[in-house]
Write a protein that holds these residues in place. Structure first.
Motif, PDB file in Angstrom:
ATOM      1  N   THR A 105       0.814  -1.221   0.000  1.00 26.20           N
ATOM      2  CA  THR A 105       0.000   0.000   0.000  1.00 26.20           C
ATOM      3  C   THR A 105       0.844   1.266   0.000  1.00 26.20           C
ATOM      4  N   GLY A 106       2.152   1.108   0.007  1.00 26.70           N
ATOM      5  CA  GLY A 106       3.042   2.265   0.075  1.00 26.70           C
ATOM      6  C   GLY A 106       3.610   2.452   1.462  1.00 26.70           C
ATOM      7  N   ASP A 107       2.731   2.501   2.470  1.00 27.82           N
ATOM      8  CA  ASP A 107       3.172   2.659   3.856  1.00 27.82           C
ATOM      9  C   ASP A 107       3.516   1.325   4.496  1.00 27.82           C
ATOM     10  N   GLN A 108       2.830   0.259   4.079  1.00 24.55           N
ATOM     11  CA  GLN A 108       3.069  -1.061   4.638  1.00 24.55           C
ATOM     12  C   GLN A 108       2.613  -2.115   3.648  1.00 24.55           C
ATOM     13  N   THR A 109       2.915  -3.384   3.968  1.00 27.19           N
ATOM     14  CA  THR A 109       2.494  -4.505   3.143  1.00 27.19           C
ATOM     15  C   THR A 109       1.499  -5.331   3.945  1.00 27.19           C
ATOM     16  N   GLU A 110       0.322  -5.558   3.388  1.00 27.04           N
ATOM     17  CA  GLU A 110      -0.718  -6.241   4.141  1.00 27.04           C
ATOM     18  C   GLU A 110      -1.410  -7.294   3.277  1.00 27.04           C
ATOM     19  N   LEU A 111      -2.024  -8.270   3.962  1.00 24.59           N
ATOM     20  CA  LEU A 111      -2.788  -9.304   3.287  1.00 24.59           C
ATOM     21  C   LEU A 111      -4.195  -8.786   3.000  1.00 24.59           C
ATOM     22  N   GLN A 112      -4.614  -8.956   1.746  1.00 21.78           N
ATOM     23  CA  GLN A 112      -5.958  -8.549   1.346  1.00 21.78           C
ATOM     24  C   GLN A 112      -6.611  -9.686   0.570  1.00 21.78           C
ATOM     25  N   GLU A 113      -7.951  -9.742   0.601  1.00 20.73           N
ATOM     26  CA  GLU A 113      -8.677 -10.771  -0.121  1.00 20.73           C
ATOM     27  C   GLU A 113      -8.644 -10.455  -1.615  1.00 20.73           C
ATOM     28  N   PHE A 114      -8.386 -11.485  -2.409  1.00 24.46           N
ATOM     29  CA  PHE A 114      -8.325 -11.310  -3.858  1.00 24.46           C
ATOM     30  C   PHE A 114      -9.734 -11.232  -4.435  1.00 24.46           C
ATOM     31  N   ARG A 115      -9.890 -10.544  -5.553  1.00 22.31           N
ATOM     32  CA  ARG A 115     -11.205 -10.290  -6.148  1.00 22.31           C
ATOM     33  C   ARG A 115     -11.828 -11.543  -6.745  1.00 22.31           C
ATOM     34  N   LEU A 116     -11.025 -12.577  -7.053  1.00 26.61           N
ATOM     35  CA  LEU A 116     -11.536 -13.839  -7.593  1.00 26.61           C
ATOM     36  C   LEU A 116     -11.047 -14.995  -6.727  1.00 26.61           C
ATOM     37  N   ASP A 117     -11.570 -16.191  -7.024  1.00 22.50           N
ATOM     38  CA  ASP A 117     -11.112 -17.359  -6.273  1.00 22.50           C
ATOM     39  C   ASP A 117      -9.711 -17.750  -6.738  1.00 22.50           C
ATOM     40  N   LEU A 118      -8.794 -17.791  -5.801  1.00 21.48           N
ATOM     41  CA  LEU A 118      -7.406 -18.113  -6.118  1.00 21.48           C
ATOM     42  C   LEU A 118      -7.188 -19.627  -6.079  1.00 21.48           C
ATOM     43  N   ASP A 119      -6.570 -20.153  -7.127  1.00 17.46           N
ATOM     44  CA  ASP A 119      -6.103 -21.540  -7.107  1.00 17.46           C
ATOM     45  C   ASP A 119      -4.769 -21.653  -6.365  1.00 17.46           C
ATOM     46  N   LYS A 120      -3.997 -20.556  -6.429  1.00 17.70           N
ATOM     47  CA  LYS A 120      -2.703 -20.564  -5.743  1.00 17.70           C
ATOM     48  C   LYS A 120      -2.291 -19.141  -5.409  1.00 17.70           C
ATOM     49  N   SER A 121      -1.783 -18.956  -4.211  1.00 13.92           N
ATOM     50  CA  SER A 121      -1.214 -17.677  -3.791  1.00 13.92           C
ATOM     51  C   SER A 121       0.039 -17.985  -2.979  1.00 13.92           C
ATOM     52  N   LYS A 122       1.181 -17.549  -3.484  1.00 12.55           N
ATOM     53  CA  LYS A 122       2.447 -17.865  -2.822  1.00 12.55           C
ATOM     54  C   LYS A 122       3.355 -16.642  -2.840  1.00 12.55           C
ATOM     55  N   PHE A 123       3.908 -16.339  -1.670  1.00  6.48           N
ATOM     56  CA  PHE A 123       4.863 -15.250  -1.510  1.00  6.48           C
ATOM     57  C   PHE A 123       6.225 -15.865  -1.184  1.00  6.48           C
ATOM     58  N   ARG A 124       7.293 -15.398  -1.867  1.00  4.21           N
ATOM     59  CA  ARG A 124       8.612 -16.006  -1.670  1.00  4.21           C
ATOM     60  C   ARG A 124       9.694 -14.952  -1.514  1.00  4.21           C
ATOM     61  N   MET A 125      10.589 -15.190  -0.574  1.00  2.00           N
ATOM     62  CA  MET A 125      11.755 -14.332  -0.348  1.00  2.00           C
ATOM     63  C   MET A 125      13.020 -15.142  -0.616  1.00  2.00           C
ATOM     64  N   ASP A 126      13.912 -14.618  -1.447  1.00  3.28           N
ATOM     65  CA  ASP A 126      15.180 -15.267  -1.775  1.00  3.28           C
ATOM     66  C   ASP A 126      16.313 -14.511  -1.093  1.00  3.28           C
ATOM     67  N   ASN A 127      17.105 -15.226  -0.292  1.00  5.31           N
ATOM     68  CA  ASN A 127      18.166 -14.589   0.488  1.00  5.31           C
ATOM     69  C   ASN A 127      19.521 -15.224   0.212  1.00  5.31           C
ATOM     70  N   LEU A 128      20.556 -14.428   0.314  1.00  5.38           N
ATOM     71  CA  LEU A 128      21.936 -14.916   0.356  1.00  5.38           C
ATOM     72  C   LEU A 128      22.447 -14.691   1.766  1.00  5.38           C
ATOM     73  N   VAL A 129      22.805 -15.770   2.464  1.00  2.00           N
ATOM     74  CA  VAL A 129      23.235 -15.650   3.857  1.00  2.00           C
ATOM     75  C   VAL A 129      24.572 -16.357   4.063  1.00  2.00           C
ATOM     76  N   PHE A 130      25.215 -16.012   5.177  1.00  2.00           N
ATOM     77  CA  PHE A 130      26.520 -16.581   5.543  1.00  2.00           C
ATOM     78  C   PHE A 130      26.402 -17.186   6.946  1.00  2.00           C
ATOM     79  N   PRO A 131      26.107 -18.489   7.018  1.00  5.97           N
ATOM     80  CA  PRO A 131      25.905 -19.138   8.324  1.00  5.97           C
ATOM     81  C   PRO A 131      27.228 -19.436   9.027  1.00  5.97           C
ATOM     82  N   VAL A 132      27.180 -19.440  10.356  1.00  3.41           N
ATOM     83  CA  VAL A 132      28.296 -19.878  11.193  1.00  3.41           C
ATOM     84  C   VAL A 132      27.706 -20.707  12.331  1.00  3.41           C
ATOM     85  N   HIS A 133      28.205 -21.937  12.482  1.00  9.44           N
ATOM     86  CA  HIS A 133      27.745 -22.815  13.559  1.00  9.44           C
ATOM     87  C   HIS A 133      28.941 -23.368  14.332  1.00  9.44           C
TER      88      HIS A 133
END
Length: 353
Positions: free
Chosen positions: A218-246
């Motif tokens: 929405t510009g100020d924030q990101t929010e979940l809203q109902e879609f105008r039609l019936d969704l067969d699939k809705s998926k949100f994905r984040m791709d990260n590059l990280v440097f783990p240490v264990h």
């Protein structure tokens, strides 16, 4: 599939060429390789003797042996290494004689002269695949090893003031995957109970919203809203590059040979505790629905106000090459949302060493 097939074909071709080229060495090259191997044998045995003497001196300092016993042990070690040099050089002298007599038709491939291919550089020497020739000494003490890492499992978001039972995302439908490379270094010289495991990996964290919803910026924030039609699939994905240490804890088996020693952890319980930090590479949504009798697929790539800096805690407990793996982002998913959400994952981790 086409890319995988193409890469496989190129790899096979390159390995074939390497093997063929190795077999085309002429007589002079073969003899030069053997003479270089003789020099390496002397260097190896001298280094092995030096290491044994250092160990004996440490035992003497700790009063584990007397001065007389230490001198006797050093004498035996020196005698053994001298005989090793004599016998190993004689073997190569015989190979050189055979080559000169038969015009180079003898096969030189042995443990010290071969081309190998391996995935990772772990403790198991049997993982190497024989192809042709090389002239490389086995390192006496390999303190650092490396391995290919792959993980996958369930993904979700912990929302402030909510439990996972009330999650905005499908428990079974939200998943993650991680792929990368990890190095493992023994912390102490003479024991392997503590290791540091570090590297880099790509994380793919997916969230599937419930109740026919999708993310809207929405510009100020990101929010979940109902879609105008019936969704067969809705998926949100984040791709990260990280440097783990264990920090990895656990017992190991010490395997000692004349030319080298290794610590083997393959059949032992391993526990790793640590964290990771890195960057968000991209954020995207995939929507599938039907409109006017036609199937529609939308792929939406945007920033969605996600945090660019990723950091969190992670840990695993495993045996052999498989572990139960958990990770939790300390950063919130979105920057300015009034309610904090943090990504959490649980799955299986495979370290192919």
């Amino acid at each position: 599939m086409k890319i995988i097939t193409y890469c496989t074909a190129i790899t096979v071709w390159v390995l074939t060429m390497v093997s063929a080229q190795a077999q085309e060495n002429n007589l002079a090259d073969d003899i030069a390789i053997l003479k270089a191997a003789q020099e390496q044998i002397v260097t190896e045995e001298k280094q092995a003797l030096k290491n044994e003497v250092e160990d004996i001196n440490q035992r003497l300092e700790k009063d584990e042996v007397s001065l007389t016993e230490a001198e006797q042990l050093k004498g035996k070690a020196a005698e053994k290494r001298a005989l090793n040099i004599e016998n190993r050089l004689a073997i190569i002298d015989n190979k050189i004689a055979l080559l000169e007599r038969n015009g180079g038709s003898e096969n030189l491939a042995d443990d010290s002269e071969r081309v190998v291919l391996s995935i990772g550089s772990g403790d198991d020497e049997d993982s190497y695949i024989f192809l042709g020739k090389k002239n490389k000494a086995k390192k006496y003490d390999r303190r650092t090893t490396s391995a290919f890492m792959f993980a996958f499992g369930l993904n979700n978001a912990i929302t402030e003031g909510q439990s996972l039972d009330d999650s905005d995302f499908k428990i079974g439908g939200s998943r993650f995957a991680e792929i990368g490379w990890a190095w493992r270094t023994r912390v102490f010289k003479n024991t392997n109970w503590l290791r540091v495991k570090y590297g880099f990996s790509f994380q793919f964290n997916g969230l599937k919203p419930t109740d026919n919803r999708y993310y809207v910026d929405t510009g100020d924030q990101t929010e979940l809203q109902e879609f105008r039609l019936d969704l067969d699939k809705s998926k949100f994905r984040m791709d990260n590059l990280v440097f783990p240490v264990h920090f990895e804890f656990g017992p190991s088996e010490k395997i000692e040979k004349d030319e080298y020693f290794r610590y083997n952890t393959y059949n032992k319980i391993k526990v790793g505790l640590g964290g990771y930090a890195g960057f968000n590479l991209s954020s995207r949504q995939k929507l599938k629905y039907s409109e006017d009798g036609e199937d529609v697929k939308e792929k939406l790539k945007a920033s969605y106000n996600t945090n660019n800096f990723i950091y969190g805690l992670s840990g695993y407990i495993g045996w052999k090459g498989t572990a139960i793996y958990v990770k939790y982002d300390l950063n919130t998913i979105f920057k300015d949302n009034p309610i904090d959400q943090r990504n959490v994952s649980l799955g299986l981790r495979f370290d192919v060493d």
